[in-house]
Design a protein around this motif. Sequence first.
Motif, short mmCIF file in Angstrom:
data_model
loop_
_atom_site.label_atom_id
_atom_site.label_comp_id
_atom_site.label_asym_id
_atom_site.label_seq_id
_atom_site.Cartn_x
_atom_site.Cartn_y
_atom_site.Cartn_z
N UNK A 535 0.83 -1.21 0.00
CA UNK A 535 0.00 0.00 0.00
C UNK A 535 0.86 1.26 0.00
N UNK A 536 2.06 1.17 0.57
CA UNK A 536 2.96 2.32 0.59
C UNK A 536 3.62 2.45 -0.78
N UNK A 537 3.25 3.47 -1.53
CA UNK A 537 3.67 3.60 -2.92
C UNK A 537 5.01 4.29 -3.08
N UNK A 538 5.44 5.03 -2.07
CA UNK A 538 6.65 5.84 -2.23
C UNK A 538 7.89 5.02 -1.90
N UNK A 539 8.22 4.12 -2.79
CA UNK A 539 9.40 3.29 -2.60
C UNK A 539 9.93 2.89 -3.96
N UNK A 540 11.19 2.52 -3.99
CA UNK A 540 11.83 2.07 -5.23
C UNK A 540 13.00 1.19 -4.84
N UNK A 541 13.30 0.22 -5.71
CA UNK A 541 14.38 -0.70 -5.37
C UNK A 541 15.72 0.00 -5.25
N UNK A 542 15.91 1.11 -5.98
CA UNK A 542 17.18 1.83 -5.89
C UNK A 542 17.35 2.48 -4.52
N UNK A 543 16.25 2.96 -3.92
CA UNK A 543 16.35 3.54 -2.58
C UNK A 543 16.70 2.47 -1.55
N UNK A 544 16.09 1.30 -1.70
CA UNK A 544 16.41 0.21 -0.78
C UNK A 544 17.86 -0.24 -0.94
N UNK A 545 18.34 -0.29 -2.17
CA UNK A 545 19.74 -0.66 -2.40
C UNK A 545 20.67 0.38 -1.80
N UNK A 546 20.33 1.66 -1.94
CA UNK A 546 21.14 2.71 -1.33
C UNK A 546 21.12 2.60 0.19
N UNK A 547 19.95 2.31 0.76
CA UNK A 547 19.87 2.15 2.21
C UNK A 547 20.70 0.98 2.71
N UNK A 548 20.66 -0.16 1.99
CA UNK A 548 21.48 -1.30 2.38
C UNK A 548 22.96 -0.99 2.24
N UNK A 549 23.33 -0.28 1.18
CA UNK A 549 24.75 0.09 0.98
C UNK A 549 25.22 1.03 2.08
N UNK A 550 24.38 2.01 2.45
CA UNK A 550 24.75 2.92 3.54
C UNK A 550 24.93 2.16 4.84
N UNK A 551 24.08 1.19 5.10
CA UNK A 551 24.21 0.41 6.33
C UNK A 551 25.54 -0.33 6.37
N UNK A 552 25.91 -0.96 5.27
CA UNK A 552 27.18 -1.68 5.23
C UNK A 552 28.36 -0.72 5.33
N UNK A 553 28.27 0.43 4.64
CA UNK A 553 29.36 1.41 4.68
C UNK A 553 29.54 1.95 6.08
N UNK A 554 28.45 2.26 6.76
CA UNK A 554 28.54 2.78 8.13
C UNK A 554 29.16 1.74 9.05
N UNK A 555 28.83 0.48 8.84
CA UNK A 555 29.43 -0.57 9.66
C UNK A 555 30.95 -0.57 9.54
N UNK A 556 31.46 -0.46 8.31
CA UNK A 556 32.91 -0.46 8.12
C UNK A 556 33.54 0.87 8.54
N UNK A 557 32.79 1.98 8.43
CA UNK A 557 33.32 3.25 8.90
C UNK A 557 33.53 3.24 10.40
N UNK A 558 32.62 2.61 11.09
CA UNK A 558 32.72 2.58 12.55
C UNK A 558 33.91 1.75 12.98
N UNK A 559 33.95 0.51 12.55
CA UNK A 559 35.03 -0.38 12.93
C UNK A 559 34.97 -1.62 12.06
N UNK A 560 36.02 -1.85 11.28
CA UNK A 560 36.02 -3.03 10.44
C UNK A 560 36.10 -4.30 11.29
N UNK A 561 36.76 -4.21 12.45
CA UNK A 561 36.87 -5.40 13.30
C UNK A 561 35.51 -5.78 13.88
N UNK A 562 34.75 -4.77 14.39
CA UNK A 562 33.41 -5.06 14.89
C UNK A 562 32.51 -5.56 13.76
N UNK A 563 32.70 -5.03 12.55
CA UNK A 563 31.90 -5.46 11.40
C UNK A 563 32.16 -6.92 11.08
N UNK A 564 33.43 -7.29 11.05
CA UNK A 564 33.79 -8.68 10.75
C UNK A 564 33.22 -9.61 11.82
#
Length: 968
Positions: A535-564
């Motif tokens: 029902x929520x129409x304001x979405x697109x697969x590219x936004x979800x891919x960007x959100x997933x990429x940001x989550x992974x990038x932030x994990x490595x920015x914080x600490x690659x050891x904690x990420x691993x």
Amino acid sequence: MENGEIESTDEEMPSQSGRKYRPVVAHDRAVLQMSSVEPESSSQSFNRDVPLKKVKVRLQSNMGPDAKQVSSPSQARRESKLELFGFDSLVNILGLKSMTGEQIPAASSPRDREDVSITLDQPKPSGVKLGTMMGVFLPCVQSILGIIYYIRFSWIVGMAGIGESLLLVAFCNLCTFLTGISLSAIATNGAMKGGGPYYLIGRALGPEVGVSIGLCFFLGNAVAGALYVLGAVETFLDAVPGAGIFRVTNAAGVSSPSIHDLQIYGIIVTIVLSFIVFGGVKIINRVAPAFLIPVLFSLSCIWIGIFAARNDDPAPGITGLSLTTFRDNWSSDYQRTDSAGIPDLEGKYYWNFNALVGLFFPAVTGIMAGSNRSASLRDTQRSIPIGTLSATLTTACLYLISVLFFGAVATRKKLLTDRLLTATVAWPFPGIIYVGIILSTLGAALQSLTGAPRLLAAIANDDILPVLNYFKVPEGVEPHVATLFTTFLCCGCVVIGNLDLITPTVTMFFLLCYAGVNLSCFLLDLLDAPSWRPRWRFHHWSLSLLGASLSIVIMFLISWSFTVVSLALASLIYYYVCLKGKAGDWGDGFKSAYFQLALRSLRSLGADQVHPKNWYPIPLIFCRPWGKLPENVPCHPKLADFANFVKKKGRGMSIFVSILDGDYHECAEEAKVACQQLRTYIEYKRCEGVAEIVVAPSMSDGFRGIVQTMGLGNLKPNIVVMRYPEIWRRENLTEVPATFISIINDCIVANKAVVIVKGLDEWPNEYQRQYGTIDLYWIVRDGGLMLLLSQLLLTKASFESCKIQVFCIAEEDADAEELKADVKKFLYDLRMQAEVIVITMKSWEAHVEDGTQQDDSMEAFTGAQKRIAAYLGEMKEKAQIEATSSMADGKSVVNEQQVEKFLYTTLKLNSTILRYSRMAAVVLVSLPPPPLNHPPYFYMEYMDLLVQNVPRLLMVRGYRRDVVTLFT
């Protein structure tokens, strides 16, 4: 069935309930009532302008099909019309109730696919349903505005400066906002039960991924509870220094709470909060507003204090809103600090932008607080999107404005040394802020201690991991065991005592969950299955891919050891679920992806002939044995083993087919049960393949349909594998010869290769190692199938110690040496190592001229001659009696001399096999086609003579395609 009452409104849609309906016959009362309906009344009953009213349907106990009580003529007409289509209004309403889950409990596991019986008068789970404001928005705001904003945010502004702080806030909130969009899309794609993001991820990415990320998210919530508790205790000890049992003073003379005080008070507070959680949802809903009101009041006091601050403020370092201070604090000033965050040139902690991301990101988490309450929401598809995104935008604006005002109201030194600047600038006195901070952090801790046990209980109730069975709870019951376990974990984290060491751990678990939500929406949106209708129409697969990429990038920015470490933990849980978890199918996105990939691959393969380099065996395993099998064994066990032997390293697909004699309409349900049993059995035998059951009047008719229609495009089976009917003579199965020949002829017409296994009971399994040779009697050109099968056998552990021998049959006058050299060259070009042996065999004419034949198989040969002669005599007598066309001009249509020739040829071939291959591990021989105008009984005599005394033999017939090639 007890008396019950069900109401249906105009919002309900028809559905099927799984109930068996009686057929409508001519004398059925429903049909008779239909004939008496006036056209005008029927048209009025379907008039869309007439508003639909609630329909009450009562169930009478012990009501038979002829004992229905009709309360009104209109109701009778309605039920009659619906019965014409095979169901009535009662079943229709029951189906709706079962589909919406109002009265029928959902299956606790994806394995629980049994039909659930409909039980009326079942009490509905009681509980207060919450709206958007109280159920989603306020819990999200309360979880987001926690300890970081009050005791760390001003310090972050002093360390990173105003410019980079704005970038930090925008960067982190962008990640959560994109995650909120993905969460809104998935949450509005259907009914949502308890479990929050775990439920969404599990149903989108499968049970394995859902459980691994769900358990990590549970740990994140438990650790976050410890984070909030430590924040509340630290604030209390700063406000009331005398309450501290231990006090520590650093080199700069600044006093800070001792870690032992944090541990003692933290454990006490955690235990108190756990008692509130044990009280249940009602007590939590009553207590939560008491924690929320001080948050709003404290925020008002902070903002009033910022605007009221002046240069002559008694607190040193407070400049009031000053443009000069704003410019001074614009740039960053990263430096070393001690464990308490106080600047120290010899401190062991050095802060930069990446480290601040890890420290600040927990301040924007909490967007899942509303979805965690999905079971308590009145309308999840409306409340979750609006409440979550509104809370995210509101707190993001608050953070951005706070960066500007904190940077303009105090000097950098004040920002870095005053851990409670919010209390210092608050109006009218700091004590209000202390109370607000403590209650707000305790409220956030209460939310974490409330959500984490319910998340763990939801994972346990899905019955994926047996080790989590201790945390199962019935629907509507408080998860006390899970709450106790969560409290234990929270106390363990409190013992650590260091706030700055806990926050990266919380960040990793939350980011992992956000990445899972974004990847779920990305996969579902990209595949765009017919069921994907959010029902929520304001979405697109590219936004979800960007959100997933940001989550992974932030994990490595914080600490690659904690990420691993976090990814390794999730991977271990995933691997454990794959090993120990119960298999299930939730209709996840991966299954849709596999379907799309299969369609693309099938289209790319096309319908053209497959090149020999890309040829894979796709065996059609004919499961129906020539005889009986033990009960509950739908396929001969050695056939399943043989299916794995003809595939290299298990690659390829096998199709297991069994034919059920009978009428399809009568045997449809039986066929479904048999198909499920066969599917379960091949999974038990670890065969990669599919199971099919075909209902047909006879075996020949069923197989003829199978060989024409089974498969798609180039994924049709190319080899038919079946057992040789060794017992047909012993069991007096007179119908076997005709069926056997019919199957072989159908394979020849359909251009399918045939592999017939003789001595199937003696076929080795994967643990029985064989020694000796694999002997090939290569008589006719078969496209290289027999050679390829021998090579596939060598790849299995059972036959890897064997060697291949190729026997070429030649006439006496043929050049044996030249033939041997040609075959060796051919095998060398095919990269196959085998010993070539050329054997000469007397022709039929030479046998007739010689007139003598001495062989060990003569007894079998003589017996076959006698049986064929007797059968031929019966045919002649029957033809004379019935005067049929079996006799033409007084002569038999069957050429007796040709029969003798076939018998002699099979005799010589059997004698040769026994002479050279009596000790072979397995023998492969070309399968002769059924000769024309020979009765099926004769062909079976030929085959019996061919396989006589050979313990393990494969009869192979290729087809008009090469399966091996000389070229690279």
